[in-house]
Write a protein that holds these residues in place. Structure first.
Motif, PDB file in Angstrom:
ATOM      1  N   LEU A 243       0.805  -1.220   0.000  1.00 34.58           N
ATOM      2  CA  LEU A 243       0.000   0.000   0.000  1.00 34.58           C
ATOM      3  C   LEU A 243       0.837   1.269   0.000  1.00 34.58           C
ATOM      4  CD1 LEU A 243      -3.079  -0.689   2.313  1.00 34.58           C
ATOM      5  CD2 LEU A 243      -2.971  -0.518  -0.166  1.00 34.58           C
ATOM      6  N   SER A 244       2.117   1.145  -0.200  1.00 34.08           N
ATOM      7  CA  SER A 244       2.992   2.315  -0.215  1.00 34.08           C
ATOM      8  C   SER A 244       3.000   2.919  -1.609  1.00 34.08           C
ATOM      9  CB  SER A 244       4.413   1.909   0.180  1.00 34.08           C
ATOM     10  OG  SER A 244       5.277   3.020   0.142  1.00 34.08           O
ATOM     11  N   GLY A 245       2.554   4.192  -1.704  1.00 32.85           N
ATOM     12  CA  GLY A 245       2.552   4.887  -2.987  1.00 32.85           C
ATOM     13  C   GLY A 245       3.465   6.095  -2.959  1.00 32.85           C
ATOM     14  N   GLN A 246       3.469   6.828  -4.054  1.00 34.11           N
ATOM     15  CA  GLN A 246       4.239   8.068  -4.094  1.00 34.11           C
ATOM     16  C   GLN A 246       3.555   9.164  -3.285  1.00 34.11           C
ATOM     17  OE1 GLN A 246       7.145   8.301  -5.252  1.00 34.11           O
ATOM     18  NE2 GLN A 246       7.375   6.578  -6.662  1.00 34.11           N
ATOM     19  N   ASN A 247       2.209   9.136  -3.249  1.00 32.75           N
ATOM     20  CA  ASN A 247       1.459  10.191  -2.572  1.00 32.75           C
ATOM     21  C   ASN A 247       0.484   9.656  -1.536  1.00 32.75           C
ATOM     22  OD1 ASN A 247       2.472  12.472  -4.245  1.00 32.75           O
ATOM     23  ND2 ASN A 247       1.429  11.369  -5.886  1.00 32.75           N
ATOM     24  N   VAL A 248      -0.118   8.497  -1.797  1.00 32.34           N
ATOM     25  CA  VAL A 248      -1.140   7.976  -0.886  1.00 32.34           C
ATOM     26  C   VAL A 248      -0.518   7.571   0.447  1.00 32.34           C
ATOM     27  CG1 VAL A 248      -0.999   5.550  -1.587  1.00 32.34           C
ATOM     28  CG2 VAL A 248      -3.165   6.480  -0.779  1.00 32.34           C
ATOM     29  N   VAL A 249      -1.253   7.807   1.530  1.00 33.81           N
ATOM     30  CA  VAL A 249      -0.794   7.453   2.870  1.00 33.81           C
ATOM     31  C   VAL A 249      -1.658   6.325   3.404  1.00 33.81           C
ATOM     32  CG1 VAL A 249      -0.528   8.279   5.247  1.00 33.81           C
ATOM     33  CG2 VAL A 249       0.014   9.787   3.323  1.00 33.81           C
ATOM     34  N   GLN A 250      -1.033   5.264   3.882  1.00 39.28           N
ATOM     35  CA  GLN A 250      -1.790   4.152   4.466  1.00 39.28           C
ATOM     36  C   GLN A 250      -2.470   4.602   5.755  1.00 39.28           C
ATOM     37  OE1 GLN A 250       0.251   0.295   4.513  1.00 39.28           O
ATOM     38  NE2 GLN A 250       2.002   1.324   3.569  1.00 39.28           N
ATOM     39  N   TYR A 251      -3.711   4.147   5.942  1.00 31.78           N
ATOM     40  CA  TYR A 251      -4.459   4.458   7.161  1.00 31.78           C
ATOM     41  C   TYR A 251      -4.630   3.169   7.938  1.00 31.78           C
ATOM     42  CZ  TYR A 251      -8.040   6.665  10.098  1.00 31.78           C
ATOM     43  OH  TYR A 251      -8.747   7.182  11.144  1.00 31.78           O
ATOM     44  N   PRO A 252      -3.775   2.905   8.962  1.00 29.64           N
ATOM     45  CA  PRO A 252      -3.818   1.614   9.645  1.00 29.64           C
ATOM     46  C   PRO A 252      -4.886   1.571  10.738  1.00 29.64           C
ATOM     47  CG  PRO A 252      -1.811   2.824  10.214  1.00 29.64           C
ATOM     48  CD  PRO A 252      -2.648   3.722   9.377  1.00 29.64           C
ATOM     49  N   LEU A 253      -5.634   0.478  10.773  1.00 35.93           N
ATOM     50  CA  LEU A 253      -6.598   0.208  11.827  1.00 35.93           C
ATOM     51  C   LEU A 253      -6.064  -0.910  12.700  1.00 35.93           C
ATOM     52  CD1 LEU A 253      -9.920   0.105   9.762  1.00 35.93           C
ATOM     53  CD2 LEU A 253      -8.799   2.082  10.769  1.00 35.93           C
ATOM     54  N   SER A 254      -6.206  -0.776  14.002  1.00 37.89           N
ATOM     55  CA  SER A 254      -5.737  -1.814  14.913  1.00 37.89           C
ATOM     56  C   SER A 254      -6.476  -1.718  16.222  1.00 37.89           C
ATOM     57  CB  SER A 254      -4.227  -1.674  15.158  1.00 37.89           C
ATOM     58  OG  SER A 254      -3.807  -2.568  16.166  1.00 37.89           O
ATOM     59  N   THR A 255      -6.759  -2.876  16.840  1.00 39.78           N
ATOM     60  CA  THR A 255      -7.335  -2.890  18.184  1.00 39.78           C
ATOM     61  C   THR A 255      -6.258  -3.089  19.239  1.00 39.78           C
ATOM     62  OG1 THR A 255      -7.718  -5.270  18.010  1.00 39.78           O
ATOM     63  CG2 THR A 255      -9.517  -3.818  17.340  1.00 39.78           C
ATOM     64  N   ASN A 256      -4.995  -3.070  18.839  1.00 42.51           N
ATOM     65  CA  ASN A 256      -3.895  -3.358  19.768  1.00 42.51           C
ATOM     66  C   ASN A 256      -3.215  -2.093  20.281  1.00 42.51           C
ATOM     67  OD1 ASN A 256      -4.285  -6.116  19.404  1.00 42.51           O
ATOM     68  ND2 ASN A 256      -3.013  -6.128  17.558  1.00 42.51           N
ATOM     69  N   THR A 257      -3.700  -0.904  19.890  1.00 41.99           N
ATOM     70  CA  THR A 257      -3.077   0.334  20.335  1.00 41.99           C
ATOM     71  C   THR A 257      -4.137   1.260  20.903  1.00 41.99           C
ATOM     72  OG1 THR A 257      -3.323   1.365  18.158  1.00 41.99           O
ATOM     73  CG2 THR A 257      -1.262   0.182  18.589  1.00 41.99           C
ATOM     74  N   SER A 258      -3.719   2.292  21.557  1.00 45.89           N
ATOM     75  CA  SER A 258      -4.638   3.302  22.069  1.00 45.89           C
ATOM     76  C   SER A 258      -4.114   4.676  21.654  1.00 45.89           C
ATOM     77  CB  SER A 258      -4.747   3.212  23.588  1.00 45.89           C
ATOM     78  OG  SER A 258      -5.656   4.184  24.076  1.00 45.89           O
ATOM     79  N   PRO A 259      -4.839   5.458  20.842  1.00 45.49           N
ATOM     80  CA  PRO A 259      -6.126   5.086  20.265  1.00 45.49           C
ATOM     81  C   PRO A 259      -5.997   3.940  19.272  1.00 45.49           C
ATOM     82  CG  PRO A 259      -5.281   7.058  19.215  1.00 45.49           C
ATOM     83  CD  PRO A 259      -4.366   6.765  20.379  1.00 45.49           C
ATOM     84  N   ALA A 260      -7.136   3.316  18.994  1.00 42.38           N
ATOM     85  CA  ALA A 260      -7.112   2.101  18.194  1.00 42.38           C
ATOM     86  C   ALA A 260      -6.760   2.365  16.744  1.00 42.38           C
ATOM     87  CB  ALA A 260      -8.466   1.404  18.278  1.00 42.38           C
TER      88      ALA A 260
END
Length: 288
Positions: A243-260
């Motif tokens: 998902l790594s692009g020249q301009n796009v930024v990955q938006y990660p979702l996780s229940t293992n961190t706070s905030p999630a």
């Protein structure tokens, strides 16, 4: 947060429309963060579509996943795999599961947990597209089956909601064992390296690649999301080169961190090695 949400549950919610995620509840940080997804462009679009891709870092025995079951092909398969002290040949279609401790009528072996005899026969499927008959075989038609534990996939296939894309890999051209050994045809770089082939699947280049297929696609599509480009590429399992692009930024979702949920400042710029076994379903990466 105390509620547990696994990836399957998240995907089920996501398929209902990204706006539905706001209903998870605002009492938790996870719910608060997901509620922000209501601003996604898909919220108001009448033709919203999302491409959900899964990439498995672990190996897959494709020869025991989708199998040709016509008599000629099955005979070759079974002869090759029904060998040794712990054979891995699956049972023919129509073979009933053999109870643990009972003798299987096909192999004459005693059934045990985790063994092919205990699973029963492969699950027949009926492709809508006619399949070519391989040269130098005695087959008059081609039939296929799925691994006996793939009942969910069979249901989807029978409904016309699942397709099998076979004979896909990182080879540059069809290659025989003799050609590989003689190096007489072009071969992918570092073909015997697991890490490099994982990277090649995601980015078309060996380990160290900076931009992946998903990121390239995101770069082209992010303009369609107006001001809400943060939702162009969403990952549920960390970040990866796919998902790594020249301009796009990955938006990660996780229940293992706070905030999630956390938005990364930038995408990763090189591919990484294998994930730990418990994280084998990696960032929105590809299956077939």
């Amino acid at each position: 947060m105390t509620a547990q949400l696994d990836r399957r549950a998240f995907m089920r919610l996501g398929m209902a429309g990204i706006g539905g995620l706001g209903g998870l509840g605002t009492a938790t940080s996870f719910g608060l963060q997901l509620a922000a997804a209501g601003s996604a462009a898909g919220q108001s679009a009448t033709d919203y579509k999302a491409l959900v891709c899964l990439f498995f870092y672990g190996g897959n025995d494709a020869n025991n996943m989708v199998l040709p079951t016509d008599a000629d092909s099955w005979g070759r398969y079974f002869a090759a795999r029904n060998q040794g002290t712990d054979p891995i040949a699956l049972m023919p279609a129509g073979t009933a599961a053999t109870a643990v401790g009972q003798v299987n009528a096909v192999t004459g072996r005693t059934s045990a947990l985790g063994k092919p005899e205990h699973w029963g026969g492969v699950l027949p499927i009926d492709p809508k597209t006619p399949q070519l008959i391989p040269a130098n075989t005695s087959a008059s038609n081609r039939t296929f089956g799925l691994h006996p534990l793939m009942t969910g996939c069979k249901d989807l296939f029978d409904q016309g909601r699942l397709a099998v894309l076979a004979n896909v890999g990182t080879l540059i051209q069809p290659t025989t064992k003799a050609q590989y050994q003689a190096r007489s045809v072009p071969l992918p770089a570092n073909l015997s390296s697991h890490n490099d082939q994982q990277s090649t699947w995601q980015a078309g280049a060996t380990e160290g690649a900076r931009v992946g297929w998903g990121g390239r696609m995101g770069d082209m599509l992010m303009g369609m999301n107006g001001q809400n480009t943060i939702f162009t590429a969403i990952t549920t399992s960390g970040t990866a080169v796919f998902l790594s692009g020249q301009n796009v930024v990955q938006y990660p979702l996780s229940t293992n961190t706070s905030p999630a949920i956390a938005s990364t400042a930038r995408s990763p710029r090189r591919s990484s090695g294998p994930r730990p076994p418990r994280r084998r379903c990696a960032t929105s990466s590809a299956i077939r």
